[in-house]
Design a protein around this motif. Structure first.
Motif, short mmCIF file in Angstrom:
data_model
loop_
_atom_site.label_atom_id
_atom_site.label_comp_id
_atom_site.label_asym_id
_atom_site.label_seq_id
_atom_site.Cartn_x
_atom_site.Cartn_y
_atom_site.Cartn_z
N ARG A 113 -3.81 -1.13 -11.98
CA ARG A 113 -2.52 -0.66 -12.47
C ARG A 113 -2.50 0.85 -12.59
NH1 ARG A 113 1.05 -4.36 -14.00
NH2 ARG A 113 0.34 -6.51 -14.25
N ALA A 114 -1.33 1.41 -12.30
CA ALA A 114 -1.12 2.85 -12.42
C ALA A 114 -1.05 3.23 -13.91
CB ALA A 114 0.17 3.24 -11.70
N PRO A 115 -1.09 4.51 -14.23
CA PRO A 115 -1.03 4.93 -15.63
C PRO A 115 0.21 4.43 -16.37
CG PRO A 115 -1.78 6.74 -14.27
CD PRO A 115 -1.37 5.64 -13.33
N ASP A 116 1.32 4.18 -15.66
CA ASP A 116 2.52 3.68 -16.31
C ASP A 116 2.49 2.18 -16.55
OD1 ASP A 116 2.83 2.70 -13.78
OD2 ASP A 116 4.76 3.71 -13.38
N GLY A 117 1.39 1.51 -16.13
CA GLY A 117 1.26 0.08 -16.37
C GLY A 117 1.77 -0.79 -15.26
N ASN A 118 2.34 -0.21 -14.21
CA ASN A 118 2.89 -0.99 -13.11
C ASN A 118 1.85 -1.19 -12.01
OD1 ASN A 118 5.54 -1.25 -14.17
ND2 ASN A 118 5.94 0.89 -13.59
N PRO A 119 1.99 -2.27 -11.22
CA PRO A 119 1.04 -2.49 -10.12
C PRO A 119 1.08 -1.34 -9.13
CG PRO A 119 2.33 -4.47 -10.55
CD PRO A 119 2.95 -3.36 -11.35
N ARG A 120 -0.06 -1.02 -8.54
CA ARG A 120 -0.15 0.08 -7.58
C ARG A 120 0.31 -0.31 -6.19
NH1 ARG A 120 -3.48 4.24 -9.62
NH2 ARG A 120 -4.78 3.65 -11.38
N SER A 121 0.43 -1.60 -5.93
CA SER A 121 0.69 -2.03 -4.55
C SER A 121 2.09 -1.75 -4.08
CB SER A 121 0.43 -3.54 -4.42
OG SER A 121 1.42 -4.27 -5.10
N GLY A 122 3.07 -1.73 -4.99
CA GLY A 122 4.46 -1.58 -4.58
C GLY A 122 5.05 -2.86 -4.05
N GLU A 123 4.33 -3.97 -4.14
CA GLU A 123 4.80 -5.26 -3.62
C GLU A 123 4.84 -6.28 -4.75
OE1 GLU A 123 2.30 -6.20 -0.31
OE2 GLU A 123 2.73 -4.31 0.70
N GLY A 124 5.76 -6.08 -5.69
CA GLY A 124 5.93 -7.02 -6.79
C GLY A 124 4.74 -6.99 -7.73
N ASP A 125 4.29 -8.18 -8.15
CA ASP A 125 3.22 -8.28 -9.13
C ASP A 125 1.83 -8.35 -8.51
OD1 ASP A 125 5.05 -8.26 -11.22
OD2 ASP A 125 5.33 -10.43 -11.14
N TRP A 126 1.76 -8.29 -7.18
CA TRP A 126 0.45 -8.38 -6.55
C TRP A 126 -0.39 -7.15 -6.89
CZ3 TRP A 126 -1.28 -5.76 -1.76
CH2 TRP A 126 -2.58 -6.14 -1.40
N LEU A 127 -1.65 -7.41 -7.30
CA LEU A 127 -2.55 -6.34 -7.65
C LEU A 127 -3.67 -6.25 -6.62
CD1 LEU A 127 -2.89 -7.13 -11.46
CD2 LEU A 127 -1.44 -5.39 -10.40
N PRO A 128 -3.66 -5.25 -5.75
CA PRO A 128 -4.74 -5.13 -4.75
C PRO A 128 -6.07 -4.83 -5.44
CG PRO A 128 -3.38 -3.16 -4.75
CD PRO A 128 -2.69 -4.14 -5.65
N TYR A 129 -7.11 -5.43 -4.93
CA TYR A 129 -8.43 -5.19 -5.52
C TYR A 129 -8.87 -3.76 -5.21
CZ TYR A 129 -13.41 -5.63 -6.51
OH TYR A 129 -14.68 -5.44 -7.02
N PRO A 130 -9.31 -3.00 -6.22
CA PRO A 130 -9.63 -1.58 -6.01
C PRO A 130 -10.99 -1.31 -5.39
CG PRO A 130 -9.94 -2.16 -8.31
CD PRO A 130 -9.37 -3.38 -7.64
N GLY A 131 -11.77 -2.35 -5.08
CA GLY A 131 -13.06 -2.14 -4.41
C GLY A 131 -14.20 -1.82 -5.35
N THR A 132 -14.09 -2.21 -6.60
CA THR A 132 -15.08 -1.85 -7.61
C THR A 132 -16.51 -2.24 -7.21
OG1 THR A 132 -13.38 -2.20 -9.29
CG2 THR A 132 -15.68 -2.11 -10.05
N CYS A 133 -16.68 -3.43 -6.68
CA CYS A 133 -18.04 -3.94 -6.39
C CYS A 133 -18.48 -3.69 -4.95
CB CYS A 133 -18.10 -5.45 -6.67
SG CYS A 133 -17.98 -5.87 -8.42
N ARG A 134 -17.64 -3.07 -4.16
CA ARG A 134 -17.95 -2.94 -2.73
C ARG A 134 -19.18 -2.08 -2.48
NH1 ARG A 134 -13.49 -2.26 2.06
NH2 ARG A 134 -14.94 -2.10 3.81
#
Length: 358
Positions: A113-134
């Motif tokens: 989520r972006a600092p404003d609390g909204n999803p970063r994807s721009g496609e509704g509520d879908w939250l793309p995985y940020p690659g934390t464990c990659r």
């Protein structure tokens, strides 16, 4: 028809966790019609990977098949059940670049989520995985594996993928390191559906528009596996009384409940046909006749399907303009004179008799 250009198959692939509601049945009818009228085969698949939910639902899978037959749909070959294909998914997953992921859903949601609390994807509520464990080191992975079992994620080679829909045209959507296997060992929908469509020769996927954002990820997986990506046709959503979307989790009525409320299979066929701009028929096979009017009703508006030089950003919202299978559909009012415990199913049946597109 040139044998080199023979079409493949369409399909309907319900999850056996609840009865098929009006929205599911409408999508099934559209999938069957678009396949049969284009000379394609039509296959049925039971997506029963989540055995916990499937077991809790009881004999729903067989009831779904009976409901589809009662509606008048037929299919080619045996019904495929995903629960019998686990070794196939394991083999296909080994062909993909992947890595273990130890993140919890809460951690992924917070990171995506972006600092404003909204999803970063721009496609509704879908939250793309940020690659934390990659990029975790081998030692760090071993340390985390002692705490919780990992999921398996695709190491996606790109960030966007372009897909085509009959009504929406060519659009480009965000892709991420999608889950291939959950941390409980269950193979993920996004892998299984791609593998099954590819191996079953499905080249036309018809489903509700809320699944359109998943098409880029699935087409990317197909490409990585060397499987042809299908074309898509996403139907509008069906809402019930008060504009609420019909949903399995909210107990939307199935055919048995609708019948108990006075909506017979014949009447249901008529309701669904009207919602698609099609003539009411005694048998659905009557809709397969060479009728230009039926072809016209099933053809999306040219303005919506036309492609621009560059693909547009993926948009999964309702389509405006002329009505058809691509349009959202509303049940405009509850039935009169209903009360008591059966009011919900009776109201839905009565409303279906007055279905209108929106």
């Amino acid at each position: 028809m040139d044998s080199a250009h023979l079409p493949g198959h369409g399909r309907f692939a319900p999850s056996p966790t609840s009865a098929l509601h009006l929205g599911n049945l409408r999508t099934a009818l559209v999938a069957w019609l678009l396949a049969r009228r284009s000379g394609r085969g039509f296959v049925l698949r039971v997506e029963d990977l989540d055995q916990v939910r499937v077991a809790a639902a009881g004999d729903i899978a067989d009831q779904q098949l009976r409901d589809l037959e009662a509606l008048g749909l037929d299919w080619d070959g045996p019904v495929v059940r995903q629960s019998a294909r686990l070794e196939i998914y394991a083999e296909m997953a080994r062909r993909l670049p992947s890595y273990p992921c130890f993140c919890t859903r809460r951690e992924i949601a917070a990171a995506s989520r972006a600092p404003d609390g909204n999803p970063r994807s721009g496609e509704g509520d879908w939250l793309p995985y940020p690659g934390t464990c990659r990029g975790l080191s081998r030692s760090r992975r071993a340390e985390l594996a002692d705490r919780r079992p990992p999921a398996l994620r695709l190491a996606a080679p790109v960030h966007h993928w372009t897909v085509h829909d009959l009504a929406r045209g060519t659009q480009s959507g965000r892709v991420d390191d999608v889950v291939l296997r959950r941390n409980d060992g269950t193979w993920a929908y996004n892998l299984a559906v791609v593998v099954d469509d590819g191996l079953q020769g499905v080249d036309q996927v018809v489903r509700a528009r809320d699944l359109w954002p998943s098409a880029p990820r699935q087409a990317m997986i197909a490409d990585l596996l060397g499987l042809p990506a299908p074309g898509y046709a996403h139907t509008g959503l069906v809402t019930g009384p008060g504009g609420k979307r019909l949903a399995k989790a909210k107990g939307a009525a199935g055919m048995a409940e609708l019948a108990a409320g006075g909506l017979s299979a014949a009447r249901l066929r008529a309701v669904l046909c009207r919602s698609l701009g099609l003539p009411e028929v005694d048998r659905l096979t009557d809709l397969l006749a060479g009728d230009p009017g039926i072809d016209s009703a099933l053809r999306p508006p040219r303005a919506a399907a036309a492609d621009s030089a560059e693909p547009r950003a993926l948009e999964a919202g309702p389509l405006a303009g002329p009505k058809g299978w691509w349009s959202d559909v509303a049940l405009d009012a509850p039935a009169e004179g209903t009360s008591g415990q059966r009011a919900g199913s009776t109201q839905e049946a009565g409303s279906a008799n007055r279905m209108s597109t929106t």
